[in-house]
Write an enzyme that holds these catalytic residues in place. Structure first.
Site, PDB file in Angstrom:
ATOM      1  N   ASP A  29       0.856  -1.189   0.000  1.00  0.00           N
ATOM      2  CA  ASP A  29       0.000   0.000   0.000  1.00  0.00           C
ATOM      3  C   ASP A  29       0.893   1.241   0.000  1.00  0.00           C
ATOM      4  O   ASP A  29       2.105   1.136   0.140  1.00  0.00           O
ATOM      5  CB  ASP A  29      -0.936   0.011   1.217  1.00  0.00           C
ATOM      6  CG  ASP A  29      -0.212  -0.358   2.494  1.00  0.00           C
ATOM      7  OD1 ASP A  29       0.982  -0.004   2.633  1.00  0.00           O
ATOM      8  OD2 ASP A  29      -0.824  -1.004   3.358  1.00  0.00           O
ATOM      9  N   ASP A  31       1.585   5.113   1.520  1.00  0.00           N
ATOM     10  CA  ASP A  31       1.289   6.127   2.531  1.00  0.00           C
ATOM     11  C   ASP A  31       1.922   7.441   2.104  1.00  0.00           C
ATOM     12  O   ASP A  31       3.039   7.468   1.604  1.00  0.00           O
ATOM     13  CB  ASP A  31       1.872   5.720   3.895  1.00  0.00           C
ATOM     14  CG  ASP A  31       1.217   4.458   4.434  1.00  0.00           C
ATOM     15  OD1 ASP A  31       0.011   4.294   4.196  1.00  0.00           O
ATOM     16  OD2 ASP A  31       1.914   3.643   5.062  1.00  0.00           O
ATOM     17  N   ASP A 110       9.764   3.757  13.033  1.00  0.00           N
ATOM     18  CA  ASP A 110      10.406   2.653  13.743  1.00  0.00           C
ATOM     19  C   ASP A 110      11.820   2.324  13.265  1.00  0.00           C
ATOM     20  O   ASP A 110      12.770   2.357  14.041  1.00  0.00           O
ATOM     21  CB  ASP A 110       9.495   1.412  13.764  1.00  0.00           C
ATOM     22  CG  ASP A 110       8.891   1.068  12.418  1.00  0.00           C
ATOM     23  OD1 ASP A 110       9.238   1.734  11.411  1.00  0.00           O
ATOM     24  OD2 ASP A 110       8.068   0.131  12.360  1.00  0.00           O
TER      25      ASP A 110
HETATM   26  P1  ATP Z   1       4.069  -3.129   5.213  1.00  0.00           P
HETATM   27  O1  ATP Z   1       4.748  -3.496   3.964  1.00  0.00           O
HETATM   28  O2  ATP Z   1       3.875  -4.270   6.132  1.00  0.00           O
HETATM   29  O3  ATP Z   1       2.832  -2.283   5.036  1.00  0.00           O
HETATM   30  P2  ATP Z   1       5.089  -0.703   6.336  1.00  0.00           P
HETATM   31  O4  ATP Z   1       6.477  -0.304   6.699  1.00  0.00           O
HETATM   32  O5  ATP Z   1       4.404   0.081   5.282  1.00  0.00           O
HETATM   33  O6  ATP Z   1       5.145  -2.224   5.984  1.00  0.00           O
HETATM   34  P3  ATP Z   1       2.879   0.026   7.998  1.00  0.00           P
HETATM   35  O7  ATP Z   1       2.354  -0.656   9.185  1.00  0.00           O
HETATM   36  O8  ATP Z   1       2.046   0.147   6.794  1.00  0.00           O
HETATM   37  O9  ATP Z   1       4.255  -0.680   7.663  1.00  0.00           O
HETATM   38  O10 ATP Z   1       3.336   1.462   8.503  1.00  0.00           O
HETATM   39  C1  ATP Z   1       3.734   2.505   7.613  1.00  0.00           C
HETATM   40  C2  ATP Z   1       4.903   3.274   8.220  1.00  0.00           C
HETATM   41  O11 ATP Z   1       4.512   3.869   9.454  1.00  0.00           O
HETATM   42  C3  ATP Z   1       6.123   2.434   8.555  1.00  0.00           C
HETATM   43  O12 ATP Z   1       6.953   2.254   7.444  1.00  0.00           O
HETATM   44  C4  ATP Z   1       6.775   3.261   9.643  1.00  0.00           C
HETATM   45  O13 ATP Z   1       7.498   4.327   9.091  1.00  0.00           O
HETATM   46  C5  ATP Z   1       5.586   3.834  10.383  1.00  0.00           C
HETATM   47  N1  ATP Z   1       5.186   2.969  11.509  1.00  0.00           N
HETATM   48  C6  ATP Z   1       4.259   2.006  11.490  1.00  0.00           C
HETATM   49  N2  ATP Z   1       4.125   1.404  12.688  1.00  0.00           N
HETATM   50  C7  ATP Z   1       5.002   2.026  13.493  1.00  0.00           C
HETATM   51  C8  ATP Z   1       5.342   1.883  14.875  1.00  0.00           C
HETATM   52  N3  ATP Z   1       4.759   0.953  15.633  1.00  0.00           N
HETATM   53  N4  ATP Z   1       6.289   2.712  15.371  1.00  0.00           N
HETATM   54  C9  ATP Z   1       6.873   3.645  14.606  1.00  0.00           C
HETATM   55  N5  ATP Z   1       6.603   3.818  13.312  1.00  0.00           N
HETATM   56  C10 ATP Z   1       5.681   3.036  12.758  1.00  0.00           C
HETATM   57 MG    MG Z   2       2.353  -0.144   4.652  1.00  0.00          MG
END
Ligand code: ATP
Ligand code: MG
Length: 401
Positions: A29, A31, A110
Site C-alpha cells: 500500500d 502512505d 520505527d
Molecule cells: P508493510 O509493507 O507491512 O505495510 P510498512 O512499513 O508500510 O510495511 P505500515 O504498518 O504500513 O508498515 O506502517 C507505515 C509506516 O509507518 C512504517 O513504514 C513506519 O514508518 C511507520 N510505523 C508504522 N508502525 C510504526 C510503529 N509501531 N512505530 C513507529 N513507526 C511506525
Molecule cells: Mg504499509
C-alpha cells in the site's frame, strides 16, 4: 501528491512503499505524508475521510485504493512536546498526535529503512536516518534508543521480526540485543491490536521465515503460550512439521493472490494445544472422546483470547474445522455425502490433508477422503459401497438410582 503540491503543500511518499520500491518489490500500500493539516487535506479531496481519535489521519480514496495521508508528527522524545505525550507506567506511548516537521516525523518512525521519503517536488529521496545505506546493507536498525523505542510501543518487537523474516534482513546488534528480554512488554498491548499484527505476519507471504524467528526470540511464548509450551514437549518435531506446512500453504496462497482465512490459521496454530488438552480431559475425567474434544476446544480458545482477540466468526470457524476432523472418522454413506456439503468442508478437508502430510497416523483416512472428494457422483457411490458396515453401538443407559 501532485494535488497537495499544487496547493502549496509538501507531499512525500513514505514508509513501506518507498522501501519496497527501492528494493524492487511491489508495495502493499502507499502512505503519503504532508505538512497539510487533516482539515486542509479534506478540503482538497472530495473522496476524503478523516479517521482516528488517537491520530487524526486522512483516508483518500483513489480508484479501488485508499491512500493514507498523514500530517507530519513529532517524535515523543522530542522535548518541546514532552507534556503533550502521555506515557503509561511501563513507558508505553498513549498519545502522540503532535504535529511536527519532516525531520521529526522521520525520527518517530520505527526503523531507518521505514523512514525514507520520496519528495514529489523534486523526485528526490529524503533520508535523515541512514535508511538508504541500511537498505543496501540489508540491515534492520531501530531509530533512537532501542530499549526506549520498544518500551514506547512493544509492537515494534513484532515488527522487527516480521521485517527481518519478510525481507531477509539482518537485525543490527543493538536493535537485536534487547528483543528477547523485552517480549513480556507485549502483555500491555491490547489483544485486538495483537490480532492485527499476527495477521500482518501471516499475510506477509513469508510466514514460514517469520514463525521460527518468533520462536527464537521468545515472542511465540507471548503470543501463543499454549503452542510454545507444546514445542517444549517430546513431539516437538512433528508439531514443527505441521506448523511449517501451515505456513507454507499460507505463503503459497498469498503468492497466488488467494485469500487466507484467520480461522484456518488459528485452527492450525492451536491444533497441538488442542490435542494436549483432549488427552488431559480424557485422562482426568471419565469423558467420552466427543465430550473431551468439545471441552478442550472451548478451553484452548478461551485461553488464547487472553492474549489475542479472535473475532467470533473466526473462533466459530476454528471450532468447526476441529469438529469436522473428528467427524471424518465416521465414514458412512449418510455422513460422507452430507459432510461434503458442509460449508466448512473444504477448509476441514485441506486441514486433514495437512495433518496427514505432517505424519499424523491418519494416512488411510486422508487417502479415502481424497479419493472420495475427487471422484464423480457414480464413483463416490461405488466408494461408499466398499466401506465396511460398522455396527451401531448400543447406547449405555444409566440405571436409575
Ligand atoms: P508493510 O509493507 O507491512 O505495510 P510498512 O512499513 O508500510 O510495511 P505500515 O504498518 O504500513 O508498515 O506502517 C507505515 C509506516 O509507518 C512504517 O513504514 C513506519 O514508518 C511507520 N510505523 C508504522 N508502525 C510504526 C510503529 N509501531 N512505530 C513507529 N513507526 C511506525
Ligand atoms: Mg504499509
Amino acid at each position: 501528491m501532485y494535488r497537495l503540491h499544487d496547493a502549496g503543500f509538501s507531499a512525500y511518499l513514505v514508509g513501506g512503499s518507498v522501501r519496497d520500491l527501492l528494493l524492487d518489490r511491489i508495495p502493499k500500500d502507499f502512505d503519503v505524508t504532508t505538512n497539510a493539516r487533516p482539515e486542509q487535506i479534506k478540503k482538497l479531496f472530495r473522496n476524503c475521510l478523516l479517521i482516528g481519535r488517537r491520530f487524526r489521519l486522512a483516508h483518500v480514496r483513489f480508484g479501488q485504493e485508499i491512500i493514507e495521508v498523514a500530517t507530519f508528527r513529532a517524535a515523543p522524545s522530542s522535548s518541546k512536546f514532552s507534556k503533550l505525550h502521555q506515557t503509561a507506567e511501563h513507558g508505553m506511548l498513549l498519545r502522540d498526535n503532535v504535529y511536527g516537521t519532516l525531520e521529526e516525523d522521520a525520527e518517530r518512525r520505527d526503523f531507518t529503512i521505514n523512514a525514507l521519503y520520496y519528495n514529489i517536488a523534486d523526485y528526490s529521496i529524503v533520508d535523515y536516518c541512514g535508511g538508504v545505506n541500511d537498505l543496501k546493507q540489508k540491515t534492520l536498525r531501530i531509530i533512537g534508543d532501542p530499549r526506549q523505542r520498544y518500551h514506547e510501543d512493544p509492537v515494534r518487537l513484532l515488527r522487527v521480526i516480521r521485517f527481518a523474516g519478510k525481507l531477509g534482513f539482518q537485525i543490527e546488534p543493538t536493535t537485536q540485543a534487547p528483543i528477547a528480554e523485552l517480549t513480556p512488554l507485549l502483555k500491555h498491548v491490547p489483544a485486538a491490536r495483537l490480532f492485527d499484527e499476527v495477521l500482518k505476519i501471516f499475510h506477509s507471504g513469508h510466514a514460514n521465515e517469520i514463525l521460527p524467528l518468533l520462536h527464537q526470540y521468545n515472542l511465540l511464548e507471548q503470543l501463543f503460550p499454549q503452542l510454545a509450551a507444546c514445542l517444549e514437549d517430546e513431539q516437538k518435531k512433528s508439531i514443527e512439521k505441521f506448523l511449517t506446512l501451515i505456513c507454507q500453504t499460507t505463503d503459497a496462497r498469498i503468492a497466488e493472490n488467494r485469500t487466507i482465512s484467520p480461522g484456518f490459521l488459528f485452527a492450525g496454530l492451536l491444533w497441538a494445544p488442542l490435542q494436549k488438552s483432549i488427552q488431559q480431559h480424557l485422562q482426568q475425567e471419565d469423558n467420552t472422546l466427543a465430550i473431551a474434544y468439545s471441552m478442550a476446544s472451548h478451553e484452548v480458545i478461551a485461553k488464547q483470547i487472553e492474549q489475542i482477540t479472535i473475532p467470533k466468526r473466526f473462533s466459530m470457524m476454528i471450532r468447526e474445522i476441529w469438529d469436522l476432523q473428528n467427524r471424518f472418522h465416521k465414514i458412512s454413506s449418510k455422513y460422507a455425502t452430507r459432510m461434503i456439503t458442509h460449508p466448512r468442508f473444504r477448509a476441514a478437508y485441506d486441514f486433514l490433508l495437512l495433518r496427514a502430510q505432517a505424519g499424523e497416523n491418519i494416512q488411510t483416512l486422508a487417502h479415502w477422503w481424497q479419493q472420495f472428494y475427487e471422484a464423480d457422483p457414480a464413483e463416490r457411490q461405488h466408494l461408499l459401497e466398499q466401506v465396511p458396515k460398522t455396527k451401531k453401538r448400543k447406547r449405555k443407559r444409566k440405571k436409575p438410582v
